[in-house]
Design an enzyme around this catalytic site. Structure first.
Site, PDB file in Angstrom:
ATOM      1  N   LYS A 230       0.845  -1.164   0.082  1.00  0.00           N
ATOM      2  CA  LYS A 230       0.065  -0.075   0.077  1.00  0.00           C
ATOM      3  C   LYS A 230       0.846   1.269  -0.028  1.00  0.00           C
ATOM      4  O   LYS A 230       1.914   1.204   0.305  1.00  0.00           O
ATOM      5  CB  LYS A 230      -1.041  -0.020   1.112  1.00  0.00           C
ATOM      6  CG  LYS A 230      -2.299  -0.946   0.802  1.00  0.00           C
ATOM      7  CD  LYS A 230      -3.432  -0.857   1.869  1.00  0.00           C
ATOM      8  CE  LYS A 230      -4.454  -1.848   1.285  1.00  0.00           C
ATOM      9  NZ  LYS A 230      -5.503  -1.937   2.366  1.00  0.00           N
ATOM     10  N   ARG A 265      -3.437 -10.259   4.914  1.00  0.00           N
ATOM     11  CA  ARG A 265      -3.996 -10.255   3.421  1.00  0.00           C
ATOM     12  C   ARG A 265      -2.726  -9.548   2.397  1.00  0.00           C
ATOM     13  O   ARG A 265      -2.499  -8.594   2.718  1.00  0.00           O
ATOM     14  CB  ARG A 265      -5.293  -9.460   3.311  1.00  0.00           C
ATOM     15  CG  ARG A 265      -5.977  -9.205   2.004  1.00  0.00           C
ATOM     16  CD  ARG A 265      -6.891  -8.330   1.674  1.00  0.00           C
ATOM     17  NE  ARG A 265      -7.763  -8.293   0.754  1.00  0.00           N
ATOM     18  CZ  ARG A 265      -7.073  -7.627  -0.491  1.00  0.00           C
ATOM     19  NH1 ARG A 265      -6.384  -7.028  -0.372  1.00  0.00           N
ATOM     20  NH2 ARG A 265      -7.860  -7.509  -1.532  1.00  0.00           N
TER      21      ARG A 265
END
Ligand SMILES: Nc1nc2c(c(=O)[nH]1)N=C(COP(=O)(O)OP(=O)(O)O)CN2
Ligand SMILES: Nc1ccc(C(=O)O)cc1
Length: 292
Positions: A230, A265
């Site tokens: 991210k 995840r």
């Protein structure tokens, strides 16, 4: 270091599945049935995309993933929205193919905030709902989770919210999401929570959330963490692109596990499984790891 809540949740059981919490961290491999996911891993391009997606998921499972998360819409900031029909066309044939190929103990989750997509995905073989709006976007979602009797990941999503103190704001969002679940008769044991890294949260706030993740354990449910590749990692590392964020992701996984995260995840299953095993050996004393 020790985890005081390690192993304190009863197992989550449903249909043919059982997840025992606390003894190890589970890895959820990301399969994006999209053409436009932020990190360039989207598979939905060309005629053979389902074969390529199944092959990637099979690799993930061999590498140690217990969960495979299938999404048909990128939810990165400013992504094009996709109708429920388009999303169903993307995820349903893929989930059918995955269910036919993957071992029975692998849990396929459907990453959607639309109840209709979730229901069709569950019919096709998914057995967990991953809702990035914590049952808030679609009032019918809680009913679907209850009707199919599957666990649900309730992610905090701060998009459009006025924030004051990010940890309190996320905790409040998650408490309300848990209330929505319980009001729909979703069992307590079927609830998993997620702080929603990158969803309406500034880089500084993401770092605060990662620093104080352990506080979410007060909500009393297993925690899923989604930091993989991210943008906050890119920012901290001086503007690195998504394909250069592996080590930064590894740091978030290790430090998340040190604070009690139960599922990570990730896009890079092989590498993160190594980080998980090493972290579990130190933090939980789990050695050898059951995911060999
Ligand atoms: N529970 C949960 N679900 C998520 C999360 C997350 O942090 N937690 N992050 C996502 C973004 O990552 P992805 O690689 O799927 O990107 P995309 O939205 O561009 O497809 C998508 N889904
Ligand atoms: N869906 C999302 C995809 C990517 C990011 C991020 O890079 O911060 C956040 C949300």
């Amino acid at each position: 270091m020790s985890l005081s809540t390690g192993g304190s949740f009863p197992p989550t059981q449903w249909a043919d599945h059982m997840i025992v919490w606390g003894k190890q961290t589970y890895v959820m491999g990301i399969i994006n049935a999209t053409p436009d996911s932020f990190s360039g891993d989207g598979l939905q391009t060309g005629d053979d995309w389902i074969e390529r997606a199944v092959a990637r998921a099979e690799h993930f499972v061999v590498e140690g993933a217990r969960f495979i998360d299938v999404g048909g819409e990128s939810t990165r900031p400013n992504a094009a929205t996709v109708t429920a029909e388009q999303e169903i066309e993307r995820v349903v044939p893929l989930i059918r193919a995955l269910r036919a190929c993957l071992p029975a103990d692998v849990i396929i989750s459907i990453d959607t905030y639309k109840a209709e997509v979730a229901a069709r995905a569950l019919d096709a073989g998914a057995s967990l709902i991953n809702d990035i709006w914590g049952l808030k976007h679609d009032p019918a979602m809680a009913e679907v989770a209850h009707k199919y009797s599957v666990p649900v990941v309730l992610m905090a999503n701060m998009r459009g919210y006025h924030k004051h103190d990010i940890v309190s704001d996320v905790t409040r969002f998650l408490s309300a999401a848990i209330e929505r679940a319980l009001a729909a008769s979703i069992p307590w044991e079927h609830i998993i929570i997620d702080p929603g890294i990158g969803f309406g949260v500034t880089p500084e706030e993401n770092l605060t959330l990662l620093r104080r993740l352990g506080e979410l354990r007060l909500l009393g449910r297993p925690i899923l963490l989604g930091t993989s590749r991210k943008s906050t990692i890119g920012k901290v590392l001086g503007g690195l692109p998504p394909e250069e964020r592996l080590e930064g992701t590894a740091a978030t996984v290790a430090l998340g596990i040190a604070q009690g995260v139960d599922i990570v995840r990730v896009h890079d299953v092989r590498e993160m499984m190594r980080v998980v095993k090493m972290s579990d050996a130190i933090i939980r004393g789990t050695f050898p790891h059951s995911e060999a």
